[in-house]
Design a protein around this motif. Structure first.
Motif, mmCIF file in Angstrom:
data_model
loop_
_atom_site.group_PDB
_atom_site.id
_atom_site.type_symbol
_atom_site.label_atom_id
_atom_site.label_comp_id
_atom_site.label_asym_id
_atom_site.label_seq_id
_atom_site.Cartn_x
_atom_site.Cartn_y
_atom_site.Cartn_z
ATOM 1 N N LEU A 250 32.719 48.614 37.048
ATOM 2 C CA LEU A 250 32.197 49.392 38.446
ATOM 3 C C LEU A 250 30.724 48.506 38.735
ATOM 4 N N VAL A 251 29.771 48.148 37.826
ATOM 5 C CA VAL A 251 28.351 47.803 38.307
ATOM 6 C C VAL A 251 28.335 46.097 38.242
ATOM 7 N N SER A 252 29.479 45.508 37.914
ATOM 8 C CA SER A 252 29.536 44.014 38.009
ATOM 9 C C SER A 252 30.610 43.366 38.455
ATOM 10 N N HIS A 253 31.708 43.967 37.907
ATOM 11 C CA HIS A 253 32.995 43.120 38.232
ATOM 12 C C HIS A 253 33.467 43.716 39.554
ATOM 13 N N LEU A 254 33.382 45.063 40.023
ATOM 14 C CA LEU A 254 33.846 45.497 41.331
ATOM 15 C C LEU A 254 32.939 44.685 42.605
ATOM 16 N N PRO A 255 31.538 44.740 42.150
ATOM 17 C CA PRO A 255 30.696 44.067 43.318
ATOM 18 C C PRO A 255 31.368 42.660 43.391
ATOM 19 N N GLN A 256 31.586 41.729 42.273
ATOM 20 C CA GLN A 256 32.183 40.418 42.500
ATOM 21 C C GLN A 256 33.685 40.342 43.229
ATOM 22 N N VAL A 257 34.450 41.291 42.882
ATOM 23 C CA VAL A 257 35.551 41.463 43.811
ATOM 24 C C VAL A 257 35.538 41.802 45.023
ATOM 25 N N MET A 258 34.528 42.627 45.539
ATOM 26 C CA MET A 258 34.172 43.183 46.797
ATOM 27 C C MET A 258 33.487 41.868 47.720
ATOM 28 N N SER A 259 32.677 41.111 46.951
ATOM 29 C CA SER A 259 31.897 39.981 47.633
ATOM 30 C C SER A 259 33.230 38.984 48.115
ATOM 31 N N SER A 260 34.026 38.764 46.946
ATOM 32 C CA SER A 260 34.952 37.803 47.126
ATOM 33 C C SER A 260 35.995 38.030 48.173
ATOM 34 N N LEU A 261 36.402 39.299 48.396
ATOM 35 C CA LEU A 261 37.182 39.868 49.253
ATOM 36 C C LEU A 261 36.739 39.657 50.642
ATOM 37 N N LEU A 262 35.510 40.131 50.665
ATOM 38 C CA LEU A 262 34.655 39.883 52.045
ATOM 39 C C LEU A 262 34.652 38.288 52.462
ATOM 40 N N ALA A 263 34.121 37.528 51.565
ATOM 41 C CA ALA A 263 33.736 36.313 51.889
ATOM 42 C C ALA A 263 35.230 35.296 52.277
ATOM 43 N N SER A 264 36.472 35.884 51.708
ATOM 44 C CA SER A 264 37.609 35.280 51.866
ATOM 45 C C SER A 264 38.066 35.442 53.338
ATOM 46 N N ARG A 265 37.723 36.513 53.917
ATOM 47 C CA ARG A 265 37.775 36.701 55.328
ATOM 48 C C ARG A 265 37.399 35.723 56.230
ATOM 49 N N LEU A 266 36.400 35.084 55.865
ATOM 50 C CA LEU A 266 35.582 34.046 56.456
ATOM 51 C C LEU A 266 36.267 32.713 56.692
ATOM 52 N N GLN A 267 37.285 32.603 55.889
ATOM 53 C CA GLN A 267 37.899 31.051 55.885
ATOM 54 C C GLN A 267 38.637 30.762 57.156
ATOM 55 N N GLU A 268 38.954 31.625 57.808
ATOM 56 C CA GLU A 268 39.695 31.257 58.893
ATOM 57 C C GLU A 268 38.923 31.363 60.380
ATOM 58 N N VAL A 269 37.709 32.104 60.167
ATOM 59 C CA VAL A 269 36.870 32.363 61.461
ATOM 60 C C VAL A 269 36.340 31.167 62.104
#
Ligand SMILES: NC(=O)c1ccc[n+]([C@@H]2O[C@H](COP(=O)([O-])OP(=O)(O)OC[C@H]3O[C@@H](n4cnc5c(N)ncnc54)[C@H](O)[C@@H]3O)[C@@H](O)[C@H]2O)c1
Ligand SMILES: O=C(O)C(=O)C[C@]1(C(=O)O)C=C[C@@H](O)C=C1
Length: 378
Positions: A198-217
């Motif tokens: 919860l305190v380390s691995h979820l933040p990493q996944v959420m950050s990666s998911l969010l940043a991956s949205r930026l690839q095509e913008v």
């Protein structure tokens, strides 16, 4: 689970051997060398080992014998290799260094202890000298070039001793963490893996998911990026090789948490599909205030209670020595900084230094800095 306070620094005695001299191994070496502990470094990557030696994290392992020590003289081995080889490296260290306590610092704990326990059942492996640990401090960069001796100061460091770990081995592991300035906690390996999901691995996944949205913008949209995006995507720059191993080794606890996130996302999507529906605004308000309530529970520095700081921004000319000058003046004013961030406005020769201080010191600092000619934004 329990937490321990700090004691005076420099109680660990060497020689210490560090196996794996990337970000974490070299940071531990730097921290120990800063306390005059004898440190020897080994890494299968000759480049990473040479860089770690060059930055002062220790001597190459070959110097152990040159300095008159045999393997039996080594007091502590720190295994700082990638998680998927950690159990194998710990096993070999326990055999090579018969009198040493062996600690590892991998980000997941239960699988490593299980693998070692299985090996011990087949061989004469002495697990009384092994303690699994995890410093909750790191960076989104890897390799020794990114190492910092102060990485662990005031950060949590979890000890996850197995049932066979001797009290003396646990004490050595605790001393390592305390000497590097960390706050020590004790968790079972399973408790640890559930907590970090919860305190380390979820933040990493959420950050990666969010940043991956930026690839095509398009760049036009990206040029509007502000601190909201930067704050939430810093760790999306983390090393994929490391995170593939961490997430793979903690899949069970992660899946449970991600089901909850999926439910919340579905709820949000349903609400936004009909934002004028009765109760929709209330749903949105509830989502935001649930986030507020969770965020407020994150502890502040030093493992203490969550605390909110006051921020101010100082504009500095983008030329050498300006930030040093500002910090000297803040020292003269007598205000303790809790945090600091630097930013640049693109195309302008000005830097923005964001400072956080105790709320009670905010106004006095703004006033004093303004009097001294600094441009302060609140
Ligand atoms: N990066 C973080 O934020 C962080 C924080 C806490 C703990 N950790 C843990 O620390 C460990 C090291 O991570 P890092 O960020 O320093 O990674 P890194 O990639 O910077 O360094 C890993 C080093 O291990 C070396 N290595 C590879 N195989 C090895 C082997 N068999 N024996 C010895 N060394 C070997 C690599 O050459 C490399 O130099 C990992 O287990 C990780 O889970 C990482
Ligand atoms: O600050 C960061 O860059 C980190 O993400 C460090 C962080 C974390 O706090 O989650 C990441 C993984 C490690 O196992 C321990 C620490």
């Amino acid at each position: 689970m329990s937490a321990f306070g700090m004691h005076g620094p420099g109680q660990l005695t060497g020689p210490v051997v560090i196996l794996g001299t990337g970000l974490l191994g070299a940071s531990i070496g730097l921290g120990l060398r800063g306390r005059d502990v004898e440190v020897y470094l080994s890494d299968p990557s000759p480049t990473n080992q040479a860089v770690a030696v060059d930055i002062g994290a220790g001597l190459p392992l070959s110097a152990l014998a040159e300095r008159g020590h045999d393997d039996g003289a080594v007091r502590l081995v720190v295994v700082a290799s990638p998680p998927d080889v950690t159990a194998v490296v710990v096993e070999s260290a326990l055999t090579t260094y018969p009198n040493a306590v062996v600690v590892d610092i991998a980000s997941v704990k239960a699988g490593i202890l299980a693998a070692l326990t299985e090996s011990a059942a087949r061989s004469a492996l002495d697990l009384s000298r092994y303690v699994g640990t995890h410093p909750m401090a790191g960076r989104e960069k890897s390799g020794p070039v990114a190492a910092r001796g102060e990485l662990f100061t005031s950060m949590p460091w979890v000890l996850c001793p197995g049932p066979e770990a001797s009290p003396a081995a646990q004490e050595t592991a605790r001393t390592l963490a305390l000497d590097l300035g960390a706050i020590v906690y004790e968790f079972t390996p399973v408790e640890h893996d559930e907590a970090v999901a919860l305190v380390s691995h979820l933040p990493q996944v959420m950050s990666s998911l969010l940043a991956s949205r930026l690839q095509e913008v398009g760049e036009h949209s990206l040029s509007l990026a502000g601190n909201g995006l930067r704050d939430t995507t810093r760790i999306a720059a983390s090393d994929p090789k490391l995170w593939v191993q961490i997430l793979g080794a903690n899949a069970g606890p992660m899946v449970e948490i991600l089901h909850g996130v999926r439910d919340d996302l579905n709820r949000l999507i349903n609400t936004l599909e009909d934002p004028e529906a009765p109760g929709a605004r209330l749903d949105l308000a509830q989502l935001m205030s649930e986030g507020n309530a969770g965020q407020a529970r994150i502890p502040g520095k030093h493992g203490g209670q969550a605390r909110s700081y006051a921020w101010l921004t100082v504009l500095v000319d983008d030329r050498p020595g300006q930030i040093a000058h500002l910090l000297t003046e803040i020292g003269e004013i007598g205000v303790n900084l809790e945090d600091m961030r630097l930013d640049h406005s693109s195309g302008q020769n000005v830097g923005m230094v964001e400072l956080s201080v105790l709320p009670s010191r905010h106004d006095a600092l703004v006033e004093e800095l303004s009097k001294r000619g600094w441009k302060v934004l609140q």
